[in-house]
Design an enzyme around this catalytic site. Sequence first.
Site, PDB file in Angstrom:
ATOM      1  N   ALA A  45       1.148 -20.434  62.619  1.00  0.00           N
ATOM      2  CA  ALA A  45       1.671 -19.842  63.780  1.00  0.00           C
ATOM      3  C   ALA A  45       1.131 -18.443  64.480  1.00  0.00           C
ATOM      4  CB  ALA A  45       3.087 -19.323  63.496  1.00  0.00           C
ATOM      5  N   PRO A  55      -1.019 -15.845  66.593  1.00  0.00           N
ATOM      6  CA  PRO A  55      -0.119 -14.847  66.505  1.00  0.00           C
ATOM      7  C   PRO A  55       0.982 -14.782  66.996  1.00  0.00           C
ATOM      8  CG  PRO A  55      -1.828 -15.055  68.485  1.00  0.00           C
ATOM      9  CD  PRO A  55      -1.931 -16.127  67.749  1.00  0.00           C
ATOM     10  N   GLY A 107       2.444 -17.131  69.935  1.00  0.00           N
ATOM     11  CA  GLY A 107       2.496 -17.492  71.149  1.00  0.00           C
ATOM     12  C   GLY A 107       3.537 -18.731  71.293  1.00  0.00           C
ATOM     13  N   ASP A 123      -0.352 -26.474  65.109  1.00  0.00           N
ATOM     14  CA  ASP A 123      -1.333 -25.933  66.131  1.00  0.00           C
ATOM     15  C   ASP A 123      -2.693 -25.599  65.122  1.00  0.00           C
ATOM     16  OD1 ASP A 123      -2.683 -25.222  68.849  1.00  0.00           O
ATOM     17  OD2 ASP A 123      -2.661 -23.046  68.190  1.00  0.00           O
ATOM     18  N   CYS A 151      -7.318 -26.766  70.223  1.00  0.00           N
ATOM     19  CA  CYS A 151      -8.016 -26.205  71.426  1.00  0.00           C
ATOM     20  C   CYS A 151      -9.606 -26.875  71.518  1.00  0.00           C
ATOM     21  CB  CYS A 151      -8.093 -24.926  71.558  1.00  0.00           C
ATOM     22  SG  CYS A 151      -8.641 -23.869  69.957  1.00  0.00           S
TER      23      CYS A 151
END
Length: 455
Positions: free
Chosen positions: A112, A114, A116, A180, A233
């Site tokens: 998680a 920072p 966002g 993520d 990413c």
Amino acid sequence: MKIQLPEAFCQEMKSLLGEEYGQYLDSFDQPRNFGLRINTLKWTPGQWEERLLWPTEPVPWTENGFFYSGQVQPSKDPYYYAGLYYLQEPSAMAPGALLPVEPGDMVLDLCAAPGGKSTELGARLKGQGMLVANDISNSRAKGLLKNLELFGIANACVTSETPERLAQVFPRFFHSILVDAPCSGEGMFRKDPDMIKDWLERGPKYYSRIQKEILEQAVNMLKPGGCLLYSTCTFSRLENEDMVQWVLETFPDMEVEPLPVFTGARGGAGLTGCLRLFPHRVRGEGHFMALFRRRGGEEKGSQPAKERQRGKKDDFISRGEFADFLRDTRIPWDLSRIVKKQDRIYYLPEGFLEDTGLRYLRTGLFMGTIKNERFEPSQAMAMVLKEELYANSLSFDREDHRVIRYLKGETLVLKEGEGPRKGWCLVCVDGFGLGFARGNNMTLKNKYYPGWRWQ
């Protein structure tokens, strides 16, 4: 283009993009994009547009995201300190927007920091259910905690655990999970060329092993009927489509839920239902997303929290300064979820599991500290409140010089009609809570948290 891209990476991108490869290279000569995302827990995108602080344009893939010019500094505005928006790379807004979340859900953001994406998921819960925001790095988890508190998210638990440890506590527990994942970062080469060094040292093969370990535990925590959104990413097929295929082959009850292909986005490379963002196609950096759903309906997961028995230990709720403070707030508190741990008071989220042995940095809302019936509300408590939610509130206009003075930790002098003030006073900007002060007739003694002060 001055950036020296690794030859192996260039060959992979040529294979992936075909005739678009040249356009991708040209994107390195274009300026980066800046974005902010509105905190819908406190206000709406429409209200932002009414009060427009700077020229912005909507981000197409999320209702509450906006592009802004790199010439302005949103982090140097009182509204930022009120938690009204989060500064976020525009493409990175997509995962939080595309994971299905409803108020009352049990939600996990597994990687998680920072914060966002966690702040978006927490805002969408609207104070109901529970968000578990985890990062294995304790130092990064502390930054995550600050962002969640700044956003006024009261129903979040912040942990710093391995995915394996969380899976032992939360088997088939969550309605929605966001992964993520750590990745080789190819999609960020344009924004942060220093990531090329990490790619050369490690690369997709290194990260793909980590991603499998994380995804295995994440799937184990997903309820039947629940959704898991996997994002990176990076552009690597090994870390993206191959990882999706591995999940489908390893867990037969998992299926891909097709994501909408909005303007500029591309589908997966050889795998339907996935989504890819490229910097030459959208106003953002590179991103990959795939949404899974676990087949089946509701199934009982972890046991709900034990019902707490009221006794003398809870007398602080009904007498003393804390009881007075509760009466001054216009929030329908569930008193059974208010707990005292030593001298600190917390408001636990719905469905919180007790006695798990997890390393929590926060369990719900830290309301404040109490000693000998004297209560001091916390900074996190202030961020949950608005002018209309606390009886002793004082709101300043955003342009009032005293707002910045307050954020710097200075004592405030009140004008005629603003005082006298006694006791705990909620200091607001345009109605949104900033922090507390202690009233002393026509002055306010500053109690803004020192670690958050205006720099």
